[in-house]
Design a protein around this motif. Sequence first.
Motif, short mmCIF file in Angstrom:
data_model
loop_
_atom_site.label_atom_id
_atom_site.label_comp_id
_atom_site.label_asym_id
_atom_site.label_seq_id
_atom_site.Cartn_x
_atom_site.Cartn_y
_atom_site.Cartn_z
N LEU A 272 4.24 8.53 -5.55
CA LEU A 272 3.55 9.81 -5.77
C LEU A 272 4.36 10.97 -5.20
CD1 LEU A 272 -0.27 9.32 -5.21
CD2 LEU A 272 0.90 10.32 -7.18
N ILE A 273 4.92 10.73 -3.99
CA ILE A 273 5.74 11.77 -3.35
C ILE A 273 6.93 12.10 -4.26
CG2 ILE A 273 7.23 12.29 -1.37
CD1 ILE A 273 5.36 10.58 0.34
N THR B 271 7.97 6.63 4.08
CA THR B 271 6.63 6.09 3.76
C THR B 271 6.75 4.62 3.38
OG1 THR B 271 6.12 8.25 2.86
CG2 THR B 271 4.60 6.50 2.31
N LEU B 272 7.80 4.32 2.58
CA LEU B 272 8.00 2.94 2.15
C LEU B 272 8.26 2.03 3.35
CD1 LEU B 272 8.12 1.67 -0.65
CD2 LEU B 272 10.59 1.84 -0.55
N ILE C 159 0.82 -1.21 0.00
CA ILE C 159 0.00 0.00 0.00
C ILE C 159 0.86 1.27 0.00
CG2 ILE C 159 -0.32 0.15 2.54
CD1 ILE C 159 -3.19 0.77 0.32
N CYS C 160 2.03 1.15 0.64
CA CYS C 160 2.88 2.36 0.76
C CYS C 160 3.66 2.68 -0.50
CB CYS C 160 3.85 2.20 1.92
SG CYS C 160 2.99 2.05 3.45
N PRO D 245 2.82 2.88 -3.89
CA PRO D 245 2.32 3.95 -4.77
C PRO D 245 2.35 5.32 -4.10
CG PRO D 245 0.58 2.36 -4.27
CD PRO D 245 1.84 1.81 -3.71
N VAL D 246 2.17 5.34 -2.75
CA VAL D 246 2.19 6.63 -2.05
C VAL D 246 3.59 7.24 -2.15
CG1 VAL D 246 1.79 7.80 0.15
CG2 VAL D 246 0.41 5.81 -0.46
N SER D 247 4.61 6.41 -1.89
CA SER D 247 5.97 6.97 -1.93
C SER D 247 6.34 7.35 -3.37
CB SER D 247 6.99 6.02 -1.33
OG SER D 247 6.91 4.79 -1.96
N ALA E 179 9.61 9.94 0.98
CA ALA E 179 9.24 8.75 0.21
C ALA E 179 9.83 7.50 0.86
CB ALA E 179 9.75 8.89 -1.22
#
Length: 582
Positions: free
Chosen positions: A174-175, A252-253, A167-168, A170-172, A249
């Motif tokens: 994006l950052i 977050t990962l 889940i993390c 794609p968020v990282s 990033a």
Amino acid sequence: MLKKTFALSAKGARDVFWAIILTALHNLSVMLPTVLLLMLVAEMLGRFLGTQARDLSLLFYWSTALLLLLVIYWVYRFTYRKTYVSAYEESANTRITLAEQIRKLPLSYFGSKDLSDLTSTLMDDTATVEHTLATSVAELFGGIISSAVILLTLFFFDWRMGLALFICLPVSMLILLLSRRLSSSSNWKNRRAKLSVSEGLQEYLENMKVVQSSPQKETYRLGLEDRIRKVVRTSMIYELVMGVFISGAYNTLRVGLGLVIVTGSYLIIHGEISLITYLLFLFVAARVYDPFTTLFFKMGEFFYSLVSASRIREVCDFPVQQGEPEVRLDTYDITFEHVSFAYNEENVINDVSFTARQGEITALVGPSGCGKSTLSKLAARFWDVNCGRILIGGRDIGSIEPETLLSYVSIVFQDVVLFNDTIYNNIKIGKKDATRAEIMAAARTARCEEFIQKLPQGYDTVIGENGKTLSGGERQRLSIARALLKNAPIILLDEATASLDPENETLIQEAIGKLIKDKTVLIIAHRLRSVENCDQIIVLREGRIAETGRHRELMDLNGLYRHLVELQRASAAWEVGAVRQV
Ligand SMILES: Nc1ncnc2c1ncn2[C@@H]1O[C@H](COP(=O)(O)OP(=O)(O)OP(=O)(O)O)[C@@H](O)[C@H]1O
């Protein structure tokens, strides 16, 4: 997409593609020992808990481990070849392509670009892209592919754990993408600051003598120091912006690992997954982020290289002058038909029409800055005209490839260009298959022999960068020898005899006299005495033709030409001592 982004050749793009696939395979193959280890742990646990027979045969594990090692070794070998070796080959290709492209660019391009800017593209930008291709591109995209495969496989085992693990990601990502947007302007500012330093340093070194003897040298040095400090400032801003995003990033990962532990513990407590599945996710979580964490720290470099790649693309995509390469010209009148031309916005040549006929000498004269050199350079297609056309032998030169056109033209300009090579090779540039005898004959006719014989290795003496070991007159005579050797039907002379003493000037004029028989000669000479015998004199004023005719006719006109001649006569009578008498 990669081809365009990194300005790659077709082979380079193919190599990068394979490097990505192989890196993905390599990432997957290094996961296999983890799977093997888990199988072993599962079997050992089974025996320990008494659910399996007590004898444990290690042969299967040893042989599989050995096989895996071989697979990893071979995949890594190919990956290394495809990434590193291909990156070096590709950067060599890019430099060759750039050099070739630069050779074909119109001179107008060089007017808008500084030389150190182009050198920086050829050397630094290609090196930056090479470094990124070798260390980051395959890792980034290969990492994405292998992670996607691992994700799909793990989802198959347990989708909740799979989700916790990924889940993390794609968020990282994006950052990171956001960081690219936000760092782009500081990245470009940093690049411009670096270019400004190299331009300043080049100017500083080239003009060292002027700088040293100038009372402004301290101001000049401080200016340079200011540019260097600006690089430090812009680099720090860029690193700061990237640092904040990259650590964001990265952290977050890392949260993903915590999520796996928490979700796994919850599911184990509720008996929804086995211990082995939990261990599998823990092992994978510890490894699967590796390519990304390494990569995140290279992201600053990666974005920096995108700027380099766009600078390379800018040179590669600049339209080159077109034209037919296989053109045969049989006659060589040069006709200017209503030619107008501007370097920038304002026209420096306005509606000029005349014909420089074959077998005749046409002189361009006029006050400084009236456009004489420009007309001469337009005839060689160094620039393309904005209006009207120039014909040679009845053919529009805009339809002839510049290289083909130049094979019909010999040029002797004020700014002689010589190479850091031997005298012999510097003359030979005029004709690539010339024999030694031909080269020596040309040198003799251009009165080069007397100074060549005095040099330590004669014709084989290396003359330094742009012939710096020679005097101005010697350099000019060498360029005349080159033109004599080329023996082209069209001759463009710009102040050809400017640096010669009166004795040499007379001798050179005799040599040129022999050379120009049956040729089209366009000559620019400031000393009007030297054009008195020309067949046609074009008098220019502010880019327009003011008068045309032979010397006598123009003198009788009592216009600009006569005025210039009288001014020159007056200045010829001027003496240094006269200043004291004033
Ligand atoms: N590369 C260039 N970019 C912009 N302007 C230029 C460039 N070269 C020349 N000019 C301008 O074009 C005009 C004509 O220049 P050109 O060199 O043709 O004059 P010229 O008659 O040969 O001068 P001179 O006798 O002093 O050598 C001048 O105003 C000059 O400043």
